[in-house]
Design an enzyme around this catalytic site. Structure first.
Site, PDB file in Angstrom:
ATOM      1  N   MET A 112       0.838  -1.206   0.000  1.00  0.00           N
ATOM      2  CA  MET A 112       0.000   0.000   0.000  1.00  0.00           C
ATOM      3  C   MET A 112       0.875   1.259   0.000  1.00  0.00           C
ATOM      4  O   MET A 112       0.396   2.358   0.269  1.00  0.00           O
ATOM      5  CB  MET A 112      -0.949   0.005   1.204  1.00  0.00           C
ATOM      6  N   HIS A 119       8.908  -3.527   3.696  1.00  0.00           N
ATOM      7  CA  HIS A 119       8.564  -3.711   2.276  1.00  0.00           C
ATOM      8  C   HIS A 119       9.823  -3.994   1.453  1.00  0.00           C
ATOM      9  O   HIS A 119       9.826  -4.849   0.564  1.00  0.00           O
ATOM     10  CB  HIS A 119       7.945  -2.434   1.709  1.00  0.00           C
TER      11      HIS A 119
END
Ligand code: AMP
Length: 296
Positions: free
Chosen positions: A29, A36
């Protein structure tokens, strides 16, 4: 690095690569952090082509949640992904993902989707499963990378992969933490000053749970959970949502502290709602490694 915003273009790009090329996929997102980037790095090593997506999926947010304030910084995200050697970033608009007339959702049921995070955020996993299935259909990855940080999400997606016989292999990587143990999260951007310090209580509570298990394996799980709850409630800036110890297979509450179990915690600290978990493995070690793969 190509930045692509339409489904048609991603599918065309996908068709350009030879069938022998392995495609890795990291859905996010955005507002990227080291958690990430660890997924991207692993995916880079294991695949010929690396696709990531940045999409704040409205379907997984409740009406009173933080969809509108969710942190965003696309230029910075793109810079970071470029540095990791990402080939394609898919950044769709919501009109692209949910065009007028969209009516078909994946609705996972049972304890796995309806308890713990599913109980606190009704419809959340319906939104997650729907967007992940859709992204898998668009990207058709050989391997898809997810973080243990969202442990229940991992279990829901692994279940969907099995239930729908999806060809993607799931790769689950350990939770990346700040120096004080706080799990990295885009929502940590909401934590300022004293709230940031108070947020350590989640990790400390998980550590207390682990210590209880190690001191007394076989103890009633509800007693262990109570000790953790007391710890969170002693932090005035935290408002506990839940502490639960669940079986990783059926996701039912554990009677006793026994592997395989997921110790789950969710709490509000200041304006942020934070989640974290520890996994108790069958070999008796606590870990934040793989809880489920499509091969399980
Ligand atoms: P999000 O952007 O929050 O949807 O997260 C995208 C992916 O990164 C998900 O698979 C998350 O589980 C994973 N992720 C988020 N935070 C972390 C972290 N601290 N460590 C490892 N993976 C993470």
């Amino acid at each position: 690095m190509r930045v692509i915003t339409t489904i048609r273009e991603i599918m065309n790009a996908r068709a350009e690569w030879s069938v022998s090329q392995q495609v890795g996929f990291v859905p996010t997102m955005g507002y990227l952090h080291e958690g990430h980037l660890t997924l991207a790095r692993q995916a880079r090593r294991e695949n010929d082509v690396l696709i990531t997506s940045i999409y704040v999926n409205p379907a997984q947010f409740g009406p009173r949640e933080d969809l509108n304030t969710y942190p965003r910084d696309l230029p910075r995200d793109l810079r970071l992904l470029e540095e990791e050697g990402v080939d394609v970033v898919f950044v769709p608009a919501s009109e692209e993902m949910y065009p007028a007339g969209f009516v078909t959702y994946v609705d996972p049921t049972g304890a796995l989707a309806e308890q713990a995070e599913g109980a606190s955020r009704p419809g959340h996993f319906r939104g997650v499963a729907t967007v992940v299935l859709k992204l898998f259909q668009i990207v058709r990855p050989h391997r898809a990378y997810f973080g243990q940080k969202d442990g229940q999400q991992v279990a829901v997606i692994a279940r969907m992969v099995r239930d729908f016989n999806l060809p993607a292999q799931l790769r689950i990587l350990p939770t990346v933490r700040e120096a004080d143990g706080l799990a990295m999260s885009s929502r940590n951007a909401y934590l300022l000053g004293e709230d940031r310090i108070a947020a350590r209580v989640l990790y400390k509570a998980l550590q207390a749970g682990r210590a209880a298990f190690e001191a007394n394996p076989g103890e009633r799980a509800s007693l262990a959970a109570k000790a953790i709850i007391d710890m969170v409630q002693a932090e005035p800036r935290a408002r506990l949502d839940y502490v639960e110890i669940r079986d990783t297979h059926d996701f039912l509450l554990k009677e006793t502290l026994a592997a395989p179990a997921l110790l789950l915690i969710a709490a509000h600290v200041g304006p942020a709602r934070l989640i974290d978990n520890f996994l108790l493995r069958e070999d008796g070690t606590w870990d934040t490694g793989i809880i489920a793969t499509s091969q399980d």
